[in-house]
Design an enzyme around this catalytic site. Structure first.
Site, mmCIF file in Angstrom:
data_model
loop_
_atom_site.group_PDB
_atom_site.id
_atom_site.type_symbol
_atom_site.label_atom_id
_atom_site.label_comp_id
_atom_site.label_asym_id
_atom_site.label_seq_id
_atom_site.Cartn_x
_atom_site.Cartn_y
_atom_site.Cartn_z
ATOM 1 N N LYS A 144 -27.303 -42.004 -19.438
ATOM 2 C CA LYS A 144 -27.099 -41.469 -20.784
ATOM 3 C C LYS A 144 -27.335 -42.601 -21.771
ATOM 4 O O LYS A 144 -26.740 -43.677 -21.638
ATOM 5 C CB LYS A 144 -25.687 -40.901 -20.927
ATOM 6 C CG LYS A 144 -25.463 -40.137 -22.229
ATOM 7 C CD LYS A 144 -24.135 -39.398 -22.221
ATOM 8 C CE LYS A 144 -23.959 -38.553 -23.479
ATOM 9 N NZ LYS A 144 -22.685 -37.791 -23.454
ATOM 10 N N VAL A 174 -30.159 -37.870 -21.780
ATOM 11 C CA VAL A 174 -29.823 -38.169 -20.383
ATOM 12 C C VAL A 174 -31.117 -38.149 -19.565
ATOM 13 O O VAL A 174 -31.878 -37.184 -19.633
ATOM 14 C CB VAL A 174 -28.812 -37.155 -19.812
ATOM 15 C CG1 VAL A 174 -28.502 -37.490 -18.348
ATOM 16 C CG2 VAL A 174 -27.530 -37.158 -20.633
ATOM 17 N N ALA A 208 -27.735 -38.364 -28.109
ATOM 18 C CA ALA A 208 -28.026 -39.095 -26.877
ATOM 19 C C ALA A 208 -28.959 -38.281 -25.985
ATOM 20 O O ALA A 208 -29.065 -37.058 -26.116
ATOM 21 C CB ALA A 208 -26.733 -39.430 -26.125
ATOM 22 N N GLY A 223 -28.948 -34.212 -26.315
ATOM 23 C CA GLY A 223 -27.950 -33.737 -27.250
ATOM 24 C C GLY A 223 -28.252 -34.194 -28.662
ATOM 25 O O GLY A 223 -29.366 -34.620 -28.978
ATOM 26 N N ASP A 280 -13.745 -30.175 -24.643
ATOM 27 C CA ASP A 280 -15.066 -29.594 -24.910
ATOM 28 C C ASP A 280 -15.624 -28.934 -23.652
ATOM 29 O O ASP A 280 -16.798 -29.091 -23.317
ATOM 30 C CB ASP A 280 -16.027 -30.658 -25.428
ATOM 31 C CG ASP A 280 -17.302 -30.059 -26.031
ATOM 32 O OD1 ASP A 280 -17.262 -28.873 -26.433
ATOM 33 O OD2 ASP A 280 -18.324 -30.764 -26.101
#
Length: 292
Positions: A45, A31, A29, A26, A138
């Site tokens: 994460k 994962v 971050a 993202g 979200d």
């Protein structure tokens, strides 16, 4: 502005965890697939520290997930922080995104069957989240995974709001979430409740069944439209969609949050669709007039 996250090489050791390949990336971050000291497959994460607001949001995301020990919500295990990384480990979910799961049904009837079944499971999971006092804020297809055995897992609680105590991970007054799946009240910067999650769920089912979004994928120029214009009913774009289902989705996409069903009611109404049931007082979906 968040720094672009650096990807660590496979085999990196981190507090008893061995990082594997990247599962997702993202704005702030990454994962990773990983194994813990018990050789258990997990997901990790991770982000580099240094931006206080994002660091606090990241750690509070872990805390939110730790509180939400609920069916349908990804489980978290442990978290850590040092001078080089902030991280937490969580359940490694084997599955596909909600959109891919629905589209895997093949023809329209198959997609509808899958959407109704998985939508009801998602709605029940959301009802539990809302009952616990949280709003996701979200929801989008990439944040909802469907496991190999057809179960739902909710991910990414980075912008969750804990309305039970008036606590938000992102502050107030800003545009928080993914614009193309935002409810009108979210776009307008008004108070957000579980009704916004119901709205996003309806948009995901709409997209999964028809194979396209009712709005552009980057609708920044559409934000005012999102507040003022209702989405065309599904039957106006695909007449073979059952009227009960189209009417239900249309109700979930109401501009006013008070006109939408809550998550528990949505689950019950979706479960009634295959039986051909719908409330007797529901009107036929309106005819969409004009150019789309």
């Amino acid at each position: 502005m968040a720094r672009h996250p650096q990807v660590l090489p496979e085999g990196t050791r981190l507090a008893g965890l061995t990082l594997g390949r990247v599962l997702g990336r993202g704005a702030s971050a990454v994962v990773y697939e990983a194994h813990d000291q018990q050789d258990r497959a997990v997901a990790v994460k991770l982000r580099e520290p240094g931006e206080p607001a994002l660091d606090r949001r990241f750690l509070r995301e872990f805390e939110s997930l730790r509180r939400l020990r609920l069916d349908g919500v990804v489980r978290v295990f442990e978290a850590g922080i040092d001078s080089k990384a902030i991280w937490y480990s969580m359940e490694r979910v084997q599955g596909v995104t909600l959109r891919r799961w629905i589209q895997g049904g093949g023809d329209l009837d198959g997609r509808i069957d899958r959407a109704v079944a998985i939508g009801a499971r998602l709605a029940r999971s959301l009802a539990s989240v809302h009952q616990a006092g949280f709003v996701h804020r979200d929801l989008k297809p990439s944040n909802v995974l469907v496991t190999d055995d057809g179960q739902v897992r909710l991910l990414d609680f980075g912008v969750v709001q804990w309305w039970a105590v008036g606590e938000s991970l992102t502050g107030t007054g800003g545009l928080v979430g993914t614009p193309s799946f935002m409810a009108p009240e979210q776009v307008a910067g008004l108070a957000v409740t579980g009704a916004a999650d119901v709205y996003a769920t309806a948009l995901m089912l709409y997209e999964g069944i028809l194979g396209r979004r009712p709005r552009p994928p980057t609708p920044h120029g559409w934000l005012v439209v999102q507040c003022l214009e209702r989405t065309p009913p599904m039957v106006c774009r695909e007449p073979e969609v059952p009227r009960a289902l189209s009417t239900l989705i249309d109700r979930c996409l109401s501009l006013h949050p008070g006109d939408r069903p809550d998550a528990q009611e949505l689950a019950e109404l979706l479960e009634a669709v295959p039986l051909g049931q719908a409330p007797a007082d529901w009107p036929e979906p309106p005819v969409f007039v004009g150019r789309q």
